[in-house]
Design an enzyme around this catalytic site. Structure first.
Site, PDB file in Angstrom:
ATOM      1  N   ARG A  97      -6.718  -4.452  -7.480  1.00 22.99           N
ATOM      2  CA  ARG A  97      -7.147  -5.772  -7.948  1.00 22.99           C
ATOM      3  C   ARG A  97      -5.981  -6.395  -8.718  1.00 22.99           C
ATOM      4  O   ARG A  97      -5.292  -5.699  -9.481  1.00 22.99           O
ATOM      5  CB  ARG A  97      -8.375  -5.672  -8.870  1.00 22.99           C
ATOM      6  CG  ARG A  97      -9.694  -5.418  -8.155  1.00 22.99           C
ATOM      7  CD  ARG A  97     -10.150  -6.607  -7.293  1.00 22.99           C
ATOM      8  NE  ARG A  97     -11.404  -6.341  -6.594  1.00 22.99           N
ATOM      9  CZ  ARG A  97     -11.514  -5.881  -5.355  1.00 22.99           C
ATOM     10  NH1 ARG A  97     -10.431  -5.606  -4.648  1.00 22.99           N
ATOM     11  NH2 ARG A  97     -12.697  -5.697  -4.803  1.00 22.99           N
ATOM     12  N   ASP A 101      -0.801  -6.588  -2.712  1.00 23.61           N
ATOM     13  CA  ASP A 101      -1.798  -7.116  -1.765  1.00 23.61           C
ATOM     14  C   ASP A 101      -2.807  -7.970  -2.515  1.00 23.61           C
ATOM     15  O   ASP A 101      -3.652  -8.618  -1.890  1.00 23.61           O
ATOM     16  CB  ASP A 101      -2.508  -5.950  -1.053  1.00 23.61           C
ATOM     17  CG  ASP A 101      -3.462  -6.447   0.029  1.00 23.61           C
ATOM     18  OD1 ASP A 101      -3.017  -7.245   0.879  1.00 23.61           O
ATOM     19  OD2 ASP A 101      -4.654  -6.077   0.010  1.00 23.61           O
ATOM     20  N   GLU A 145      -5.475 -14.996  -7.426  1.00 22.78           N
ATOM     21  CA  GLU A 145      -5.514 -15.185  -5.969  1.00 22.78           C
ATOM     22  C   GLU A 145      -6.692 -16.039  -5.477  1.00 22.78           C
ATOM     23  O   GLU A 145      -6.636 -16.619  -4.385  1.00 22.78           O
ATOM     24  CB  GLU A 145      -5.577 -13.822  -5.262  1.00 22.78           C
ATOM     25  CG  GLU A 145      -6.921 -13.101  -5.447  1.00 22.78           C
ATOM     26  CD  GLU A 145      -6.998 -11.758  -4.727  1.00 22.78           C
ATOM     27  OE1 GLU A 145      -6.040 -10.971  -4.834  1.00 22.78           O
ATOM     28  OE2 GLU A 145      -8.021 -11.500  -4.075  1.00 22.78           O
ATOM     29  N   HIS A 174      -4.415 -10.046   0.244  1.00 22.55           N
ATOM     30  CA  HIS A 174      -5.644  -9.246   0.206  1.00 22.55           C
ATOM     31  C   HIS A 174      -6.054  -8.831   1.624  1.00 22.55           C
ATOM     32  O   HIS A 174      -7.174  -9.052   2.059  1.00 22.55           O
ATOM     33  CB  HIS A 174      -6.765 -10.023  -0.491  1.00 22.55           C
ATOM     34  CG  HIS A 174      -7.725  -9.110  -1.195  1.00 22.55           C
ATOM     35  ND1 HIS A 174      -8.144  -9.308  -2.478  1.00 22.55           N
ATOM     36  CD2 HIS A 174      -8.346  -7.966  -0.799  1.00 22.55           C
ATOM     37  CE1 HIS A 174      -8.982  -8.356  -2.838  1.00 22.55           C
ATOM     38  NE2 HIS A 174      -9.111  -7.524  -1.823  1.00 22.55           N
TER      39      HIS A 174
HETATM   40  P1  NAI Z   1     -13.435   4.811  -5.965  1.00 17.46           P
HETATM   41  O1  NAI Z   1     -14.564   4.408  -6.821  1.00 17.46           O
HETATM   42  O2  NAI Z   1     -13.657   5.822  -4.895  1.00 17.46           O
HETATM   43  O3  NAI Z   1     -12.224   5.332  -6.881  1.00 17.46           O
HETATM   44  C1  NAI Z   1     -11.825   4.711  -8.059  1.00 17.46           C
HETATM   45  C2  NAI Z   1     -11.220   5.782  -8.957  1.00 17.46           C
HETATM   46  O4  NAI Z   1     -10.728   5.127 -10.127  1.00 17.46           O
HETATM   47  C3  NAI Z   1     -12.233   6.828  -9.414  1.00 17.46           C
HETATM   48  O5  NAI Z   1     -11.726   8.120  -9.223  1.00 17.46           O
HETATM   49  C4  NAI Z   1     -12.427   6.515 -10.888  1.00 17.46           C
HETATM   50  O6  NAI Z   1     -12.703   7.678 -11.660  1.00 17.46           O
HETATM   51  C5  NAI Z   1     -11.076   5.932 -11.237  1.00 17.46           C
HETATM   52  N1  NAI Z   1     -11.092   5.165 -12.470  1.00 17.46           N
HETATM   53  C6  NAI Z   1     -12.132   4.505 -13.067  1.00 17.46           C
HETATM   54  N2  NAI Z   1     -11.733   3.953 -14.233  1.00 17.46           N
HETATM   55  C7  NAI Z   1     -10.424   4.286 -14.366  1.00 17.46           C
HETATM   56  C8  NAI Z   1      -9.472   4.034 -15.381  1.00 17.46           C
HETATM   57  N3  NAI Z   1      -9.787   3.333 -16.492  1.00 17.46           N
HETATM   58  N4  NAI Z   1      -8.232   4.528 -15.220  1.00 17.46           N
HETATM   59  C9  NAI Z   1      -7.902   5.254 -14.116  1.00 17.46           C
HETATM   60  N5  NAI Z   1      -8.769   5.535 -13.136  1.00 17.46           N
HETATM   61  C10 NAI Z   1     -10.020   5.058 -13.263  1.00 17.46           C
HETATM   62  O7  NAI Z   1     -12.865   3.451  -5.353  1.00 17.46           O
HETATM   63  P2  NAI Z   1     -11.975   3.270  -4.046  1.00 17.46           P
HETATM   64  O8  NAI Z   1     -12.833   3.070  -2.860  1.00 17.46           O
HETATM   65  O9  NAI Z   1     -10.924   4.333  -4.003  1.00 17.46           O
HETATM   66  O10 NAI Z   1     -11.305   1.842  -4.340  1.00 17.46           O
HETATM   67  C11 NAI Z   1     -10.357   1.667  -5.371  1.00 17.46           C
HETATM   68  C12 NAI Z   1     -10.127   0.188  -5.591  1.00 17.46           C
HETATM   69  O11 NAI Z   1      -9.504  -0.376  -4.432  1.00 17.46           O
HETATM   70  C13 NAI Z   1     -11.425  -0.643  -5.750  1.00 17.46           C
HETATM   71  O12 NAI Z   1     -11.827  -0.671  -7.097  1.00 17.46           O
HETATM   72  C14 NAI Z   1     -11.009  -2.006  -5.269  1.00 17.46           C
HETATM   73  O13 NAI Z   1     -10.642  -2.764  -6.400  1.00 17.46           O
HETATM   74  C15 NAI Z   1      -9.783  -1.757  -4.408  1.00 17.46           C
HETATM   75  N6  NAI Z   1      -9.973  -2.185  -3.012  1.00 17.46           N
HETATM   76  C16 NAI Z   1      -9.072  -3.073  -2.485  1.00 17.46           C
HETATM   77  C17 NAI Z   1      -9.186  -3.502  -1.183  1.00 17.46           C
HETATM   78  C18 NAI Z   1      -8.181  -4.432  -0.568  1.00 17.46           C
HETATM   79  O14 NAI Z   1      -8.423  -4.969   0.537  1.00 17.46           O
HETATM   80  N7  NAI Z   1      -7.037  -4.658  -1.166  1.00 17.46           N
HETATM   81  C19 NAI Z   1     -10.308  -3.053  -0.344  1.00 17.46           C
HETATM   82  C20 NAI Z   1     -11.170  -2.065  -0.985  1.00 17.46           C
HETATM   83  C21 NAI Z   1     -11.009  -1.675  -2.278  1.00 17.46           C
END
Ligand code: NAI
Length: 345
Positions: free
Chosen positions: A231, A255, A260, A292
């Site tokens: 993000r 990305d 944005e 994105h």
């Molecule tokens: P997920 O929920 O599987 O993993 C997120 C990880 O971040 C978890 O292990 C969690 O414990 C950790 N986390 C939470 N708070 C934290 C903190 N303060 N410091 C460090 N780590 C922390 O989510 P996933 O599916 O891996 O997605 C990650 C991010 O990718 C999403 O939050 C979303 O913002 C982004 N995303 C971007 C996309 C794009 O098209 N550019 C598409 C899909 C997701």
């Protein structure tokens, strides 16, 4: 029949959702406009609003939707930082697509990294102009380099696997480290100090807003490569630009961008870009920006449409039960009703 208003839709959204509704079980209203306080009236008479990452789902929008009798906000994405979940609690159920293709995002991060450090974007433009010079295209090997991964959830873990395939040394930081993962977790400061490449895969929360800022960049190695496919607001873009100008940051691949919402996803090639900071970043030879795009694969679009339709059906056919429901207590295991197979409210 369940009536769904889709906000901020593009051609590829329509195509994938229509394919999932061949039996016309639901009535779809595709809108190009984003959901905001000014456009919320378009959701009148609908049972569900389906929104994406840059729609505004704040307290005022939620109150209006509730007034109009909308029962569900279906996010067709994983992140939900744009939804005021506590305002929605008790009024409108919120569902999301927790994973549609973590591979799509992790692979895009890897593509950006390779493009950047091997200067592929420069070489592509040169050879199209029959310029076969190699001057200025020197890259570096990934093998043996240290990559710091912030957030070791679904996407972070796949990105780690990819990096290990390149023979990189992986260190990681997560607020909730995965048990028995064999990952080498370090503190955030240590990650900043030791990484040649830093990739962000954590959600945007109050705590992670501007995780990359003047102070954190100060702690990093000279020449660090920063990747953000998570993000935009995880990075203070002004601090990043300063870091690039001072040569502390060797390259950045973005990305996502904090501002944005009014820029990305549209063709603005005939217009003057009003965002000076973004324009300056894009003008840097060592910055790559994609708008994105990381999620955009055939597999991900199909999964998004299928899961969203399943979420809606499951809610309306199972007395409001839906595994992918979100509420403001999400992540709080002690108070999570969903884990006890109950409705969030
Ligand atoms: P997920 O929920 O599987 O993993 C997120 C990880 O971040 C978890 O292990 C969690 O414990 C950790 N986390 C939470 N708070 C934290 C903190 N303060 N410091 C460090 N780590 C922390 O989510 P996933 O599916 O891996 O997605 C990650 C991010 O990718 C999403 O939050 C979303 O913002 C982004 N995303 C971007 C996309 C794009 O098209 N550019 C598409 C899909 C997701």
């Amino acid at each position: 029949m369940i009536k769904v208003a889709f906000f901020d839709t593009k051609e590829y959204d329509r195509a994938s959702f229509e394919l999932c509704n061949v039996q016309n079980e639901m009535e779809f209203k595709f809108l190009e406009t984003k959901l905001t306080e000014d456009t919320v009236d378009l959701a009148k008479d609908c049972d569900v609003v389906c929104v994406f990452v840059n729609d505004t789902v704040n307290d005022k929008v939620i109150d209006k939707l509730y007034e109009y009798g909308v029962k569900m906000i279906a996010l067709r994405c994983a992140g939900y930082n744009n939804v005021d979940l506590s305002r929605a609690y008790g009024k409108i159920h919120v569902v999301h697509v927790p994973a549609y293709s973590p591979y799509a995002v992790a692979e895009h991060a890897a593509a950006l990294l390779l493009t950047s450090i091997r200067r592929i974007h420069k070489a592509y433009n040169r050879t199209r102009d029959f310029n076969f010079s190699l001057n200025g295209l020197t890259g570096f090997d990934l093998q043996g380099k240290t990559v710091g991964v912030v957030g070791t959830g679904k996407i972070g873990r796949i990105f780690i696997n990819i990096c290990q395939g390149f023979g990189m040394n992986v260190i990681a930081y997560d607020k909730f480290p995965a048990k028995d993962s064999g990952l080498h977790y370090v503190s955030l400061d240590e990650l900043f100090e030791k990484s040649d490449i830093i990739s962000l895969h954590c959600p945007l929360t109050e705590e992670t807003t501007h995780l990359i800022n003047h102070e954190s960049i100060e702690k990093m190695k000279k020449g660090v490569v920063i990747l953000n496919t998570s993000r935009g607001a995880l990075i203070n873009a002004e601090a990043l630009l300063e870091g690039i100008k001072s040569r502390k940051v060797g390259a950045a691949c973005l990305d996502v961008y904090e501002e944005e919402a009014d820029i990305f996803f549209e063709d603005r090639s005939g217009h003057i870009l009003n965002d000076e900071l973004l324009a300056r970043l894009i003008s840097m030879p060592n910055v790559i920006v994609t708008s994105h795009q990381a999620f955009l694969t055939k597999e991900a679009l199909t999964n998004i449409a299928e899961t969203t339709i399943k979420n809606i059906k499951s809610f309306f056919e199972n007395d409001g039960l839906c595994d992918n429901e979100l509420c403001y207590r999400c992540g709080n295991i002690e108070h999570c009703k969903k884990q006890r197979k109950q409705r969030c409210f």
